[in-house]
Enzyme design. Structure first.
Site, PDB file in Angstrom:
ATOM      1  N   CYS A 285       0.829  -1.207   0.000  1.00 43.83           N
ATOM      2  CA  CYS A 285       0.000   0.000   0.000  1.00 43.83           C
ATOM      3  C   CYS A 285       0.868   1.265   0.000  1.00 43.83           C
ATOM      4  CB  CYS A 285      -0.979  -0.044   1.166  1.00 43.83           C
ATOM      5  SG  CYS A 285      -2.314   1.167   1.060  1.00 43.83           S
ATOM      6  N   HIS A 369      -3.897  -5.212  -0.347  1.00 46.20           N
ATOM      7  CA  HIS A 369      -3.642  -5.721   0.998  1.00 46.20           C
ATOM      8  C   HIS A 369      -3.687  -7.249   1.013  1.00 46.20           C
ATOM      9  CE1 HIS A 369      -3.650  -2.090   3.642  1.00 46.20           C
ATOM     10  NE2 HIS A 369      -4.160  -1.573   2.546  1.00 46.20           N
ATOM     11  N   GLU A 371      -2.769  -9.255   3.197  1.00 50.22           N
ATOM     12  CA  GLU A 371      -3.128  -9.800   4.508  1.00 50.22           C
ATOM     13  C   GLU A 371      -4.627  -9.856   4.715  1.00 50.22           C
ATOM     14  OE1 GLU A 371      -3.900  -5.606   5.143  1.00 50.22           O
ATOM     15  OE2 GLU A 371      -2.369  -6.695   4.045  1.00 50.22           O
TER      16      GLU A 371
END
Length: 396
Positions: A285, A369, A371
């Protein structure tokens, strides 16, 4: 309800919350969460789950989130799904905009009603407006600046709110990382959550990773620990000399809020030295955007940004398409990528850059992202890719 003969009149529900846009548009609704007012950039998020993770993501600092999914709050809140590293801190979204009122929670993990949770965290909420119309406005005109206000008595200084919305400068040129970064160094060993077991702990790490905190999320740290890393988190202004003195096997550049070009004024020189050291480096990001700046590319403000858990991205190195979680209003301008920086991932929504890798160097980053939290887990492999780079470097 009052009646007069055969004529029935519904009670006049006085608005207790407003969304005032910079162009003077006023949307009336009903307040929830904290009272008061907050100014920020209005965006929309298309995720159907994970509102607690979204609202506590430090990358949303300076923003007011409109949820396109109407049923927000139905699974309540809990202390396990908070993404802010400091549980007592409140960085994240400044306000939340919903279609319908919050229902009572129905989930075995819930410990608190979303309305109570919003009050405790100081987040202002507004419900009862046509979020589809607001989303359409953002798609056609871009993300507007606005003020969200909540007063139980329904009394507002409308002129003052309009003036505040109009005069707020917006996120371009704004460094918000000082609001969300850690104040001091700390270590992390918690691993990802598993069903009926909760979170685990990394007790036999293979790697020493230094994570630069521009607004890092908990699940990023868990996944780093999950691939064998002992993680040391350092503040955003930590020097390259201090980072490299820790002899890391890898350096991680975290997500975060604001304009990457502004944060890059102090972060980019550090990143350049880390790259030059040959240390395996992975960015997500904001970390991806500043890595782009560090190699000579430029970043740009997006029209409506990418916010949701359903964004298709193609990995150009494998041809695989993954569904990803995204949250960004700036992007690396792929037309400015220099020789030696290869575009590795691309958005299938608009063709924007979603990943880069440096030729001949153990350095890569992605815009989205991997995750998740919330979102699909298609991109977890990137953490293993980082681990493979660190392992190869250690063996060399």
């Amino acid at each position: 309800m009052t009646t007069s003969g055969n004529t029935a009149a519904w009670p006049d529900h006085k608005p207790t919350a407003l969304l005032v846009l910079a162009d003077g548009t006023v949307l009336e609704g009903f307040g929830l969460g904290a009272e008061g007012h907050a100014v920020g950039e209005v965006c929309f998020n298309t995720a159907m789950t994970g509102y607690e993770e979204i609202l506590t993501d430090p990358s949303y600092a300076g923003q007011l989130i409109t949820f396109t999914f109407p049923h927000i709050g139905n699974v309540g809140t809990n202390d396990e799904d908070i993404e802010t590293v400091n549980m007592a801190a409140t960085p994240g979204a400044r306000g939340v905009i919903l279609r319908t009122a919050i229902s009572d929670p129905s989930n075995y993990r819930a410990t608190r009603h979303l309305d109570q949770w919003l009050k405790a965290r100081g987040i202002i909420g507004l419900s009862g407006i046509d979020t589809r119309a607001l989303t359409a406005l953002i798609r056609s005109k871009g993300m507007p600046n606005g003020v969200i206000a909540h007063a139980k008595n329904g009394e507002f200084d409308l002129h003052g709110l309009k003036e505040e919305a109009r005069e707020w400068p917006g996120l371009e040129g704004m460094d918000l990382v000082p609001m969300v970064t850690s104040a001091q160094r700390f270590t992390w060993d918690e691993t990802p959550w598993s069903w009926d077991k909760g979170f685990g702990h990394q007790t036999d790490p293979e790697f020493n990773v230094v994570a630069v905190d521009y607004g890092i999320k908990r699940n990023i740290l868990r996944l780093l620990a999950g691939v064998g890393a002992k993680v040391t988190v350092v503040p955003a202004t930590t020097s390259a000399e201090d980072i490299l003195a820790m002899k890391p096997d890898g350096v991680f550049l975290s997500n975060g809020p604001g304009d990457p070009a502004e944060t890059g004024k102090y972060a980019v020189p550090v990143i350049k030295k880390v790259i030059d050291s040959g240390t395996p480096t992975f960015g997500i990001c904001l970390g991806h955007q500043m890595l782009g700046l560090a190699v000579g590319a430029k970043t740009k403000k997006m029209h409506q940004g990418h916010h949701g858990a359903n964004h298709p991205v193609r990995d150009e190195t494998t041809g695989k398409v993954e569904i990803t979680s995204m949250n960004h209003g700036f992007a690396v301008d792929q037309a400015t990528l220099p020789k030696g920086a290869t575009q590795t991932h691309v958005s299938l929504f608009d063709g924007s850059n979603c990943g880069i890798a440096l030729d001949g160097k153990p350095v890569f980053s992605v815009q989205y992202h991997p995750e998740a939290s919330p979102g699909p887990r298609d991109s977890h492999y990137l953490f293993q890719r980082f681990a493979d780079l660190m392992r190869a470097k250690k063996r060399a």
